[in-house]
Design a protein around this motif. Structure first.
Motif, PDB file in Angstrom:
ATOM      1  N   LYS A  80     -10.651 -12.553  -1.166  1.00  0.00           N
ATOM      2  CA  LYS A  80      -9.670 -11.556  -1.626  1.00  0.00           C
ATOM      3  C   LYS A  80      -9.303 -10.550  -0.537  1.00  0.00           C
ATOM      4  N   VAL A  81      -9.775 -10.767   0.679  1.00  0.00           N
ATOM      5  CA  VAL A  81      -9.569  -9.766   1.726  1.00  0.00           C
ATOM      6  C   VAL A  81      -8.098  -9.681   2.133  1.00  0.00           C
ATOM      7  N   VAL A  82      -7.642  -8.462   2.375  1.00  0.00           N
ATOM      8  CA  VAL A  82      -6.348  -8.228   3.018  1.00  0.00           C
ATOM      9  C   VAL A  82      -6.646  -8.079   4.505  1.00  0.00           C
ATOM     10  N   TYR A  83      -6.288  -9.099   5.261  1.00  0.00           N
ATOM     11  CA  TYR A  83      -6.650  -9.175   6.675  1.00  0.00           C
ATOM     12  C   TYR A  83      -5.420  -8.809   7.504  1.00  0.00           C
ATOM     13  N   CYS A  84      -5.516  -7.726   8.255  1.00  0.00           N
ATOM     14  CA  CYS A  84      -4.371  -7.210   9.008  1.00  0.00           C
ATOM     15  C   CYS A  84      -4.639  -7.304  10.505  1.00  0.00           C
ATOM     16  N   ALA A  85      -3.811  -8.064  11.183  1.00  0.00           N
ATOM     17  CA  ALA A  85      -3.922  -8.222  12.631  1.00  0.00           C
ATOM     18  C   ALA A  85      -2.832  -7.384  13.290  1.00  0.00           C
ATOM     19  N   PRO A  98      -6.839   2.502  14.855  1.00  0.00           N
ATOM     20  CA  PRO A  98      -7.523   3.726  14.424  1.00  0.00           C
ATOM     21  C   PRO A  98      -6.594   4.771  13.812  1.00  0.00           C
ATOM     22  N   TYR A  99      -5.389   4.926  14.354  1.00  0.00           N
ATOM     23  CA  TYR A  99      -4.450   5.903  13.790  1.00  0.00           C
ATOM     24  C   TYR A  99      -4.040   5.485  12.382  1.00  0.00           C
ATOM     25  N   ALA A 100      -3.782   4.199  12.185  1.00  0.00           N
ATOM     26  CA  ALA A 100      -3.389   3.706  10.865  1.00  0.00           C
ATOM     27  C   ALA A 100      -4.502   3.887   9.845  1.00  0.00           C
ATOM     28  N   LEU A 112       1.844  -0.474  10.271  1.00  0.00           N
ATOM     29  CA  LEU A 112       0.598  -1.146   9.922  1.00  0.00           C
ATOM     30  C   LEU A 112      -0.002  -0.549   8.653  1.00  0.00           C
ATOM     31  N   GLY A 113       0.028   0.786   8.546  1.00  0.00           N
ATOM     32  CA  GLY A 113      -0.480   1.423   7.338  1.00  0.00           C
ATOM     33  C   GLY A 113       0.273   0.976   6.103  1.00  0.00           C
ATOM     34  N   GLN A 114       1.600   0.874   6.204  1.00  0.00           N
ATOM     35  CA  GLN A 114       2.379   0.389   5.070  1.00  0.00           C
ATOM     36  C   GLN A 114       2.006  -1.041   4.717  1.00  0.00           C
ATOM     37  N   ALA A 115       1.797  -1.867   5.746  1.00  0.00           N
ATOM     38  CA  ALA A 115       1.423  -3.256   5.509  1.00  0.00           C
ATOM     39  C   ALA A 115       0.078  -3.352   4.783  1.00  0.00           C
ATOM     40  N   MET A 116      -0.879  -2.531   5.199  1.00  0.00           N
ATOM     41  CA  MET A 116      -2.192  -2.552   4.548  1.00  0.00           C
ATOM     42  C   MET A 116      -2.082  -2.149   3.081  1.00  0.00           C
ATOM     43  N   ILE A 135      -9.947  -4.373   2.776  1.00  0.00           N
ATOM     44  CA  ILE A 135      -9.047  -4.548   3.914  1.00  0.00           C
ATOM     45  C   ILE A 135      -9.880  -4.684   5.188  1.00  0.00           C
ATOM     46  N   VAL A 136      -9.522  -5.621   6.030  1.00  0.00           N
ATOM     47  CA  VAL A 136     -10.085  -5.735   7.376  1.00  0.00           C
ATOM     48  C   VAL A 136      -8.915  -5.645   8.349  1.00  0.00           C
ATOM     49  N   VAL A 137      -9.032  -4.789   9.334  1.00  0.00           N
ATOM     50  CA  VAL A 137      -7.947  -4.626  10.299  1.00  0.00           C
ATOM     51  C   VAL A 137      -8.521  -4.606  11.704  1.00  0.00           C
ATOM     52  N   HIS A 138      -7.811  -5.253  12.616  1.00  0.00           N
ATOM     53  CA  HIS A 138      -8.218  -5.217  14.026  1.00  0.00           C
ATOM     54  C   HIS A 138      -6.971  -5.092  14.882  1.00  0.00           C
TER      55      HIS A 138
END
Length: 411
Positions: free
Chosen positions: A117-122, A20-22, A175-179, A91-94
């Protein structure tokens, strides 16, 4: 809201703090962040201080500029509804454990099949290639595992937590940078990707960035730990009437400081024989400054002294000082706003200033499911389909009737 990311859609399947912060920063930058919550809502909604259940100060501090939808992700029909949202997400992030998200049918391969094409961030606790892969993680756990609690306790002689969720927040910024990196590649190539940001590994890189020290070299040239930072005397130093932090750091700083305070004995001694001697003996120099020199004057006197010598310094402010700090007031870091269900609130704004970028109004932190109807209509569900989901109790909405009566004072 700064519209750097206008048109970007982010789906956050996040809870508590890290994801949530990211994503709040992406929302601050103009992305459409849709927060997917369970029917009970993000667990963090009820941790901390709140005027009403589900909207604590702590939760609201990381969930502005988002829309909330509330679904029972264990229900196949509700999950199909979410899939319609995922189809158009950039982007999908969890920040769930990988096995848990996969049991919900929302692992990377499943989402990639819906949206190539999703950027999936775990954002997870531990990298999935190691023996800790399935370990639970939250900030205290990572402060312990990463060595952060140990190095933070150097001054007190025992491991000590920082009294903020520092691991969650620092890793969230990574994480924000990665997204954003994944989004840039997606925009350039049209291709999606999987990005794993484990808290443990990320926090260790933060701790060892300076403290790998002699182990940087093969074989090691010295031990772990950067001497200047690890000194127990690298602390706010007592003055006659308070504390001060000094920036006596460079060799020329120490020369000026010792000369002006009449400590020619130290200046002419082995601790200051040259720049390398200073670096090797920095702990001893800090001890002399903290125990022998700085207690002899007031904080105001030291501030004038350091300003005259062009050496950085700072008083030690309390949290209570910050809202009245003249600089923070001048840059308007604190702002008040009206929340539709919470009344008059105060927050810290996004800490950026921009020029030549379109800006718009921020979204208030949402109630659980405040945007469920809105988002479900956007992905193509009819009112009849939505009514069926509501009747089955697998979606949660927020209506005007659920809002608490406005109190006269402060609204």
């Amino acid at each position: 809201m700064m519209k750097f990311l206008d048109g970007v859609k982010v789906v956050e399947i996040g809870h508590i703090l890290m994801a949530p912060y990211a994503t709040q920063f992406l929302g601050d930058f103009g992305a459409d962040v849709v927060k997917v919550e369970s029917l009970e809502g993000d667990y963090y909604r009820n941790l901390g201080l709140g005027r009403k259940r589900g909207m604590t100060a702590q939760w609201m501090s990381v969930n502005r500029n988002k829309r909330s939808i509330s679904l029972d992700l264990k229900d196949p029909e509700a999950r199909e509804t979410l899939n319609a949202l995922l189809k158009d997400a950039d982007i999908v992030v969890h920040n769930m454990r990988v096995k848990a998200i996969e049991r919900l049918g929302l692992g990377y391969q499943a989402v990639k099949a819906i949206n190539p094409k999703v950027v999936y961030c775990a954002a997870i606790g531990f990298g999935q290639d190691g023996p800790y892969a399935d370990f639970p993680a939250f900030d205290d756990i990572i402060q312990a595992y990463s060595g952060l609690a140990a190095v933070n306790g150097v001054g007190s002689g025992k491991p000590t937590f920082l009294p903020i969720a520092i691991a969650d927040k620092v890793v969230a910024l990574m994480l924000g940078q990665a997204m954003l990196a994944g989004l840039h590649r997606q925009r350039a190539t049209g291709k999606g990707c999987y990005i794993e940001t484990p808290m443990f590994e990320a926090a260790v890189t933060v701790v060892l960035n300076q403290h790998l020290n002699g182990h940087t070299f093969v074989p090691p040239e010295a031990g772990l730990g950067y001497k200047r930072v690890m000194s127990p005397y690298r602390q706010p130093a007592p003055t006659q009437d308070g504390y001060i932090v000094h920036g006596v750091y460079k060799y020329e700083h120490w020369q000026r400081f010792l000369a002006e305070t009449g400590r020619q004995d130290v200046l002419d001694g082995p601790l200051m024989a040259d720049q390398h001697a200073m670096a090797n003996n920095i702990a001893g120099l800090y001890e002399i400054a903290s125990n022998e020199i700085l207690p002899t004057r007031t904080t105001a006197e030291w501030r004038e002294f350091f300003d005259r010598l062009d050496i950085p310094c700072a008083p030690v402010l309390q949290m209570e000082d910050l809202e009245q700090d003249p600089h923070l007031r001048a840059v308007k870091l604190f702002e008040e706003y009206d929340h539709p269900s919470q009344g008059r609130l105060r927050r810290t704004r996004a800490p950026f200033s921009v020029r030549d970028v379109d800006v718009g109004s921020d979204r208030h932190p949402p109630e659980i499911g405040e945007h469920t109807l809105e988002v479900l209509r956007e992905v193509g569900l009819s009112d009849e389909q939505i009514a069926t989901l509501q009747a089955r109790g697998v979606v949660r909405t927020f209506s005007d009737e659920e809002k608490p009566a406005a109190r006269k004072a402060g609204w």
